[in-house]
Scaffold this motif. Structure first.
Motif, PDB file in Angstrom:
ATOM      1  N   PRO A   1      -3.674  -5.735 -15.241  1.00  0.00           N
ATOM      2  CA  PRO A   1      -3.076  -5.071 -14.073  1.00  0.00           C
ATOM      3  C   PRO A   1      -4.106  -4.177 -13.397  1.00  0.00           C
ATOM      4  O   PRO A   1      -4.777  -3.390 -14.059  1.00  0.00           O
ATOM      5  CB  PRO A   1      -1.929  -4.248 -14.666  1.00  0.00           C
TER       6      PRO A   1
ATOM      7  N   THR B   1      -0.418  -3.024  -7.339  1.00  0.00           N
ATOM      8  CA  THR B   1      -0.893  -3.680  -8.565  1.00  0.00           C
ATOM      9  C   THR B   1      -0.832  -5.205  -8.478  1.00  0.00           C
ATOM     10  O   THR B   1       0.195  -5.782  -8.098  1.00  0.00           O
ATOM     11  CB  THR B   1      -0.047  -3.206  -9.773  1.00  0.00           C
TER      12      THR B   1
ATOM     13  N   SER C   1       4.749   3.931 -17.052  1.00  0.00           N
ATOM     14  CA  SER C   1       4.438   5.239 -16.456  1.00  0.00           C
ATOM     15  C   SER C   1       3.168   5.155 -15.610  1.00  0.00           C
ATOM     16  O   SER C   1       2.809   6.116 -14.933  1.00  0.00           O
ATOM     17  CB  SER C   1       4.319   6.328 -17.523  1.00  0.00           C
ATOM     18  N   SER C   2       2.512   3.991 -15.617  1.00  0.00           N
ATOM     19  CA  SER C   2       1.377   3.758 -14.707  1.00  0.00           C
ATOM     20  C   SER C   2       1.843   3.629 -13.262  1.00  0.00           C
ATOM     21  O   SER C   2       1.032   3.696 -12.342  1.00  0.00           O
ATOM     22  CB  SER C   2       0.660   2.447 -15.069  1.00  0.00           C
ATOM     23  N   ASN C   3       3.129   3.348 -13.065  1.00  0.00           N
ATOM     24  CA  ASN C   3       3.644   3.068 -11.722  1.00  0.00           C
ATOM     25  C   ASN C   3       4.684   4.095 -11.310  1.00  0.00           C
ATOM     26  O   ASN C   3       5.499   4.520 -12.127  1.00  0.00           O
ATOM     27  CB  ASN C   3       4.280   1.668 -11.696  1.00  0.00           C
ATOM     28  N   VAL C   4       4.646   4.429 -10.037  1.00  0.00           N
ATOM     29  CA  VAL C   4       5.571   5.440  -9.524  1.00  0.00           C
ATOM     30  C   VAL C   4       6.705   4.760  -8.749  1.00  0.00           C
ATOM     31  O   VAL C   4       6.458   3.886  -7.923  1.00  0.00           O
ATOM     32  CB  VAL C   4       4.822   6.416  -8.598  1.00  0.00           C
TER      33      VAL C   4
ATOM     34  N   ARG D   1       3.115  15.587 -14.879  1.00  0.00           N
ATOM     35  CA  ARG D   1       3.879  14.354 -14.851  1.00  0.00           C
ATOM     36  C   ARG D   1       3.896  13.619 -16.199  1.00  0.00           C
ATOM     37  O   ARG D   1       4.837  12.897 -16.505  1.00  0.00           O
ATOM     38  CB  ARG D   1       3.317  13.418 -13.766  1.00  0.00           C
TER      39      ARG D   1
ATOM     40  N   ARG E   1       9.629   6.082  -6.281  1.00  0.00           N
ATOM     41  CA  ARG E   1      10.105   7.319  -5.652  1.00  0.00           C
ATOM     42  C   ARG E   1      11.606   7.308  -5.387  1.00  0.00           C
ATOM     43  O   ARG E   1      12.171   8.290  -4.945  1.00  0.00           O
ATOM     44  CB  ARG E   1       9.309   7.644  -4.387  1.00  0.00           C
TER      45      ARG E   1
ATOM     46  N   SER F   1       1.710  11.331 -16.946  1.00  0.00           N
ATOM     47  CA  SER F   1       0.989  10.086 -16.735  1.00  0.00           C
ATOM     48  C   SER F   1       0.324  10.129 -15.361  1.00  0.00           C
ATOM     49  O   SER F   1       0.832  10.785 -14.453  1.00  0.00           O
ATOM     50  CB  SER F   1       1.958   8.904 -16.791  1.00  0.00           C
ATOM     51  N   ILE F   2      -0.779   9.430 -15.230  1.00  0.00           N
ATOM     52  CA  ILE F   2      -1.572   9.323 -14.003  1.00  0.00           C
ATOM     53  C   ILE F   2      -2.340  10.622 -13.673  1.00  0.00           C
ATOM     54  O   ILE F   2      -3.472  10.566 -13.235  1.00  0.00           O
ATOM     55  CB  ILE F   2      -0.754   8.863 -12.751  1.00  0.00           C
TER      56      ILE F   2
ATOM     57  N   MET G   1      -5.295   3.439   4.293  1.00  0.00           N
ATOM     58  CA  MET G   1      -6.555   4.174   4.259  1.00  0.00           C
ATOM     59  C   MET G   1      -7.711   3.184   4.152  1.00  0.00           C
ATOM     60  O   MET G   1      -7.722   2.359   3.246  1.00  0.00           O
ATOM     61  CB  MET G   1      -6.541   5.095   3.039  1.00  0.00           C
TER      62      MET G   1
ATOM     63  N   TYR H   1      13.973   4.642 -12.613  1.00  0.00           N
ATOM     64  CA  TYR H   1      13.285   4.114 -13.805  1.00  0.00           C
ATOM     65  C   TYR H   1      14.228   3.521 -14.862  1.00  0.00           C
ATOM     66  O   TYR H   1      13.863   2.600 -15.572  1.00  0.00           O
ATOM     67  CB  TYR H   1      12.451   5.215 -14.469  1.00  0.00           C
TER      68      TYR H   1
ATOM     69  N   GLU I   1       0.842  -1.183   0.000  1.00  0.00           N
ATOM     70  CA  GLU I   1       0.000   0.000   0.000  1.00  0.00           C
ATOM     71  C   GLU I   1       0.886   1.245   0.000  1.00  0.00           C
ATOM     72  O   GLU I   1       1.624   1.502   0.944  1.00  0.00           O
ATOM     73  CB  GLU I   1      -0.933   0.054   1.213  1.00  0.00           C
TER      74      GLU I   1
ATOM     75  N   SER J   1      -5.192   9.712 -17.630  1.00  0.00           N
ATOM     76  CA  SER J   1      -4.489   9.019 -16.543  1.00  0.00           C
ATOM     77  C   SER J   1      -3.325   8.168 -17.039  1.00  0.00           C
ATOM     78  O   SER J   1      -2.366   8.686 -17.583  1.00  0.00           O
ATOM     79  CB  SER J   1      -5.487   8.184 -15.745  1.00  0.00           C
ATOM     80  N   CYS J   2      -3.401   6.839 -16.864  1.00  0.00           N
ATOM     81  CA  CYS J   2      -2.334   5.938 -17.308  1.00  0.00           C
ATOM     82  C   CYS J   2      -2.989   4.642 -17.774  1.00  0.00           C
ATOM     83  O   CYS J   2      -4.167   4.420 -17.527  1.00  0.00           O
ATOM     84  CB  CYS J   2      -1.379   5.659 -16.150  1.00  0.00           C
ATOM     85  N   GLU J   3      -2.216   3.794 -18.436  1.00  0.00           N
ATOM     86  CA  GLU J   3      -2.784   2.559 -19.015  1.00  0.00           C
ATOM     87  C   GLU J   3      -3.557   1.718 -18.001  1.00  0.00           C
ATOM     88  O   GLU J   3      -4.652   1.251 -18.263  1.00  0.00           O
ATOM     89  CB  GLU J   3      -1.651   1.707 -19.610  1.00  0.00           C
ATOM     90  N   THR J   4      -2.957   1.485 -16.831  1.00  0.00           N
ATOM     91  CA  THR J   4      -3.597   0.600 -15.848  1.00  0.00           C
ATOM     92  C   THR J   4      -4.958   1.143 -15.424  1.00  0.00           C
ATOM     93  O   THR J   4      -5.919   0.397 -15.307  1.00  0.00           O
ATOM     94  CB  THR J   4      -2.688   0.418 -14.614  1.00  0.00           C
ATOM     95  N   LEU J   5      -5.035   2.458 -15.207  1.00  0.00           N
ATOM     96  CA  LEU J   5      -6.316   3.035 -14.798  1.00  0.00           C
ATOM     97  C   LEU J   5      -7.283   3.135 -15.980  1.00  0.00           C
ATOM     98  O   LEU J   5      -8.497   3.086 -15.784  1.00  0.00           O
ATOM     99  CB  LEU J   5      -6.104   4.386 -14.111  1.00  0.00           C
TER     100      LEU J   5
ATOM    101  N   ARG K   1      -5.201  -1.907  -9.673  1.00  0.00           N
ATOM    102  CA  ARG K   1      -4.812  -1.321  -8.378  1.00  0.00           C
ATOM    103  C   ARG K   1      -5.680  -1.985  -7.297  1.00  0.00           C
ATOM    104  O   ARG K   1      -6.868  -1.668  -7.179  1.00  0.00           O
ATOM    105  CB  ARG K   1      -5.102   0.175  -8.334  1.00  0.00           C
TER     106      ARG K   1
ATOM    107  N   THR L   1       5.503   3.928 -21.855  1.00  0.00           N
ATOM    108  CA  THR L   1       4.084   4.298 -21.677  1.00  0.00           C
ATOM    109  C   THR L   1       3.435   3.402 -20.632  1.00  0.00           C
ATOM    110  O   THR L   1       2.745   3.870 -19.737  1.00  0.00           O
ATOM    111  CB  THR L   1       3.333   4.164 -23.026  1.00  0.00           C
ATOM    112  N   THR L   2       3.660   2.095 -20.736  1.00  0.00           N
ATOM    113  CA  THR L   2       3.034   1.166 -19.796  1.00  0.00           C
ATOM    114  C   THR L   2       3.541   1.379 -18.381  1.00  0.00           C
ATOM    115  O   THR L   2       2.761   1.476 -17.434  1.00  0.00           O
ATOM    116  CB  THR L   2       3.305  -0.289 -20.238  1.00  0.00           C
TER     117      THR L   2
ATOM    118  N   MET M   1      -7.578   0.766 -18.074  1.00  0.00           N
ATOM    119  CA  MET M   1      -8.116  -0.597 -18.178  1.00  0.00           C
ATOM    120  C   MET M   1      -9.252  -0.804 -17.172  1.00  0.00           C
ATOM    121  O   MET M   1     -10.138  -1.619 -17.384  1.00  0.00           O
ATOM    122  CB  MET M   1      -7.017  -1.627 -17.932  1.00  0.00           C
TER     123      MET M   1
ATOM    124  N   ALA N   1      -3.381   5.753  -7.129  1.00  0.00           N
ATOM    125  CA  ALA N   1      -2.536   6.577  -7.996  1.00  0.00           C
ATOM    126  C   ALA N   1      -1.155   5.970  -8.249  1.00  0.00           C
ATOM    127  O   ALA N   1      -0.668   6.004  -9.369  1.00  0.00           O
ATOM    128  CB  ALA N   1      -2.384   7.968  -7.399  1.00  0.00           C
ATOM    129  N   CYS N   2      -0.522   5.376  -7.233  1.00  0.00           N
ATOM    130  CA  CYS N   2       0.904   5.077  -7.367  1.00  0.00           C
ATOM    131  C   CYS N   2       1.235   3.731  -8.004  1.00  0.00           C
ATOM    132  O   CYS N   2       2.297   3.554  -8.570  1.00  0.00           O
ATOM    133  CB  CYS N   2       1.581   5.187  -6.008  1.00  0.00           C
TER     134      CYS N   2
ATOM    135  N   CYS O   1      -0.038   4.925  -1.912  1.00  0.00           N
ATOM    136  CA  CYS O   1      -0.925   6.082  -1.710  1.00  0.00           C
ATOM    137  C   CYS O   1      -2.282   5.677  -1.154  1.00  0.00           C
ATOM    138  O   CYS O   1      -2.959   6.464  -0.511  1.00  0.00           O
ATOM    139  CB  CYS O   1      -1.114   6.818  -3.036  1.00  0.00           C
TER     140      CYS O   1
END
Lengths: 155, 313
Positions: free
Chosen positions: A59, A52, A133-136, B227, A138, B229-230, B1, A142, A41, B102-106, A61, A130-131, B108, A47-48, A43
Motif C-alpha cells: 500500500p 492509496t 489507522s494508516s487511513n483517515v 491521534r 472524516r 497513528s500517522i 497540490m 471506522y 486526493e 507514523s503508520c504502517e503504510t508510511l 500513498r 493498527t493497519t 513501508m 498523511a490521509c 491532503c
C-alpha cells in the motif's frame, strides 16, 4: 521546453506506457492521464491515505510518489480489484456491512485492507485496527469499516 | 497540490549518484522513500532543480551482521526493520520507536536513513507558501524572525525522528559517502544543534548505513501523540538498559535528541536525570499542544518508561 519521460508499468494487469513530466505524481498520472479516478486526493501530503494504491502489493500513498519512481512496477487501483463482474470479497463486505458513508476514503481503506489480508489472511481485530489507522475517515465511520474487514477475513 | 518542475534521475550506484549531484551544483536533492521530502517540495520548502532517486542502489537495502556491529542499510524500510531479528531481540527501544513511527503504510515507504535525515518541524513552518506569506517568513525560511516565539532571536523547530531518539540510547554510528570518500561518525556528530539546519551533512553526501553495536539491551520508547497513528511525536522518550547502566533520551524538542546516563533507577535518581535533560530543553508553543504540557510530561513519561523497563529486566 518541458521534458517528458516515457514510463512503463503495469496497471491492473495491463501493461502501460505513458509520457509523463518528471515532477508528476503517480496520483496525477492515474487520475488525469489514465482516467482511473478511484484513488482520491485528500491532503495531498501523504498523511490521509485516500490516494492509496498498491505498488507491487505494497500500500502506497500515490500523492507523494513520482510516476517516474514506479517504472517497471505493478500497480493495483480500486478499479482493478474486481474480476469481471465479480467483486473482491472486501468490496462485497464493505457493501454488506454498510461501511461506506461519503465514500471518499473507501478506495484507500479497501486497498490498505487488501494488502493486510494478502500478507495475513486471518488478522486479529487489533492487527486490523493498527493497519487501518494508516487511513483517515472524516465521517468517522471506522466501526463499520473494521467490521467489514473482519468479516472479509473470516471468509 | 502540485510539484514544481525538476529533473528526475535514477542512478544505479553511489558513484553515479555523486557524479549527478555534482552536475547540478548544489541544486539537487537525494530521494529515498520521499515521505518527508515530497511533502516539503509540495509546500515549497524545498525547490530542487533535480531529484536523484537513490532507491536503485541495492547495497543500501541490506541488513548485515558484521561481528561487533549490525549494519543497517539506509534504505531499509522502517516496516522491514521492525521485524529484523537483532532489533526484535536486542534493541527493544528501537523496536518500540519503529512501531510508533507514523503508520504502517508510511513505515513501508519510509526508510531508516530518511527517517534520521527528516528535516525539523514547526507548526508555523510546515505550511503552504500562501499560509506562510501571511505571517511573513521566519528564520527557518530565510527570514529574520520566529513566528512561534515573538521577539525570539533564534529558531525553535523540533527534530521529530522517533528512531533517532531510541538510537541515541544505543551505541550507534553512521556511514556517509561523499565526493571526498566515506566517513564514519557517531550518531551525535550528525547534529549541528541548530533547528534551522539540523544536520552536519556535507554537500553531496549520502547516508549509506547505520551501525548499531551488538549489545543485549532492555528498554522501550514512549511517544506523546494525539491521534495514535500517522502523527509526529510531540515528545519522544527512549530508554535502554545494559549491565545495570541506563541511557535515557528525549526527542522531538529542539534540534536533536538529548541523552543522559544513569545507574540508579529509584524515583529520586530518575528525577535528577530528568532535571539534567530539562536544562537543555526549551519547548515552545510550536506544536498542537502547549509547551508547558510537553515539559510536564517529560518526568511523567521517563518515570513510567524506566519503571516498566527495570521491572521487566
Amino acid at each position: 521546453m518541458e521534458q517528458f519521460k516515457i514510463i512503463s508499468f503495469e496497471v491492473n494487469g495491463e501493461p502501460i506506457e505513458v509520457e509523463v513530466r518528471p515532477h508528476e505524481t503517480l496520483l496525477e498520472t492515474l487520475r488525469n492521464r489514465l482516467e482511473l479516478t478511484g484513488a482520491k486526493e485528500g491532503c495531498g501530503l501523504g498523511a490521509c491515505g485516500s490516494c492509496t494504491v498498491l505498488v507491487n502489493g505494497v500500500p502506497t500513498r500515490s500523492c507523494i510518489v513520482l510516476t517516474a519512481e514506479v517504472e517497471g512496477s505493478k500497480i493495483t487501483t480500486i478499479e482493478g480489484l474486481a474480476e469481471g463482474e465479480r467483486l473482491d470479497p472486501l468490496q462485497e463486505s464493505f457493501m454488506e456491512k454498510g461501511a461506506v458513508q461519503c465514500g471518499f476514503c473507501t478506495p484507500g481503506m479497501i486497498l490498505t485492507a487488501k494488502a493486510l489480508l494478502d500478507r495475513n489472511p486471518r488478522p486479529t481485530k487489533e492487527e486490523i485496527i493498527t493497519t487501518l489507522s494508516s487511513n483517515v475517515c472524516r465521517c468517522t465511520g471506522y466501526k463499520k469499516i473494521l467490521e467489514a474487514v473482519e468479516a472479509a477475513s473470516s471468509q | 497540490m502540485i510539484l514544481r518542475k525538476f529533473e528526475y534521475l535514477r542512478p544505479a550506484s553511489i558513484k553515479e549518484a555523486l557524479e549527478l549531484y555534482d552536475k547540478f551544483e548544489g541544486g539537487a536533492v537525494y530521494l529515498s522513500g520521499g515521505t518527508d521530502l515530497v511533502p516539503r517540495m509540495k509546500l515549497g520548502l524545498e525547490r530542487p532543480s533535480a531529484v536523484i532517486d537513490i532507491k536503485q542502489i541495492a547495497p543500501l537495502k541490506r541488513v548485515e551482521d558484521q561481528g561487533e556491529w549490525v549494519k543497517i542499510g539506509s534504505l531499509v524500510p522502517l516496516f522491514d526493520l521492525r521485524q529484523e531479528g537483532w532489533v526484535v531481540d536486542n534493541f527493544p527501544a528501537l523496536k518500540a520507536s519503529l512501531d510508533a513511527t507514523s503508520c504502517e503504510t508510511l513505515q513501508m515507504r519510509g526508510t531508516i536513513g530518511g527517517n534520521l535525515l527528516q528535516n525539523s518541524r514547526c507548526l508555523f513552518y510546515n505550511q503552504s507558501v500562501f499560509w506562510r506569506k501571511s505571517k511573513g517568513f521566519c528564520f527557518k525560511m530565510g527570514g529574520d524572525k520566529c513566528n512561534a516565539v515573538p521577539g525570539a532571536k533564534r529558531c525553535f523547530a523540533n527534530y521529530c525522528s522517533d528512531n533517532a531518539t531510541s538510537l541515541s540510547t544505543l551505541t550507534c554510528e553512521l556511514e556517509l559517502s561523499g565526493p571526498d570518500g566515506a566517513r564514519r561518525i557517531a550518531l551525535d556528530e550528525l547534529y549541528s544543534g541548530k533547528p534551522g539546519k539540523p544536520f552536519k551533512v556535507r554537500a553531496g553526501e549520502i547516508l549509506t548505513a547505520i551501525f548499531v553495536k551488538k549489545e543485549n539491551t532492555q528498554g522501550g520508547y514512549e511517544k506523546l501523540r494525539l491521534r495514535g497513528s500517522i502523527d509526529y511525536p510531540l515528545l519522544g522518550l527512549a530508554f535502554s538498559l545494559k549491565d545495570g547502566k541506563g541511557t535515557l533520551a528525549v526527542g522531538a524538542v529542539g534540534a536533536k535528541p538529548r541523552a543522559v546516563e544513569l545507574t540508579e533507577f529509584k524515583k529520586d535518581s530518575v528525577k535528577e536525570a530528568v532535571d539534567t535533560l530539562l536544562k537543555d530543553l526549551t519547548p515552545v508553543n510550536n506544536t498542537v499542544v502547549e509547551a508547558s504540557y510537553r515539559k510536564q510530561m517529560v518526568p511523567v513519561m521517563a518515570e513510567r518508561l524506566i519503571k516498566k523497563t527495570v521491572e521487566g529486566a
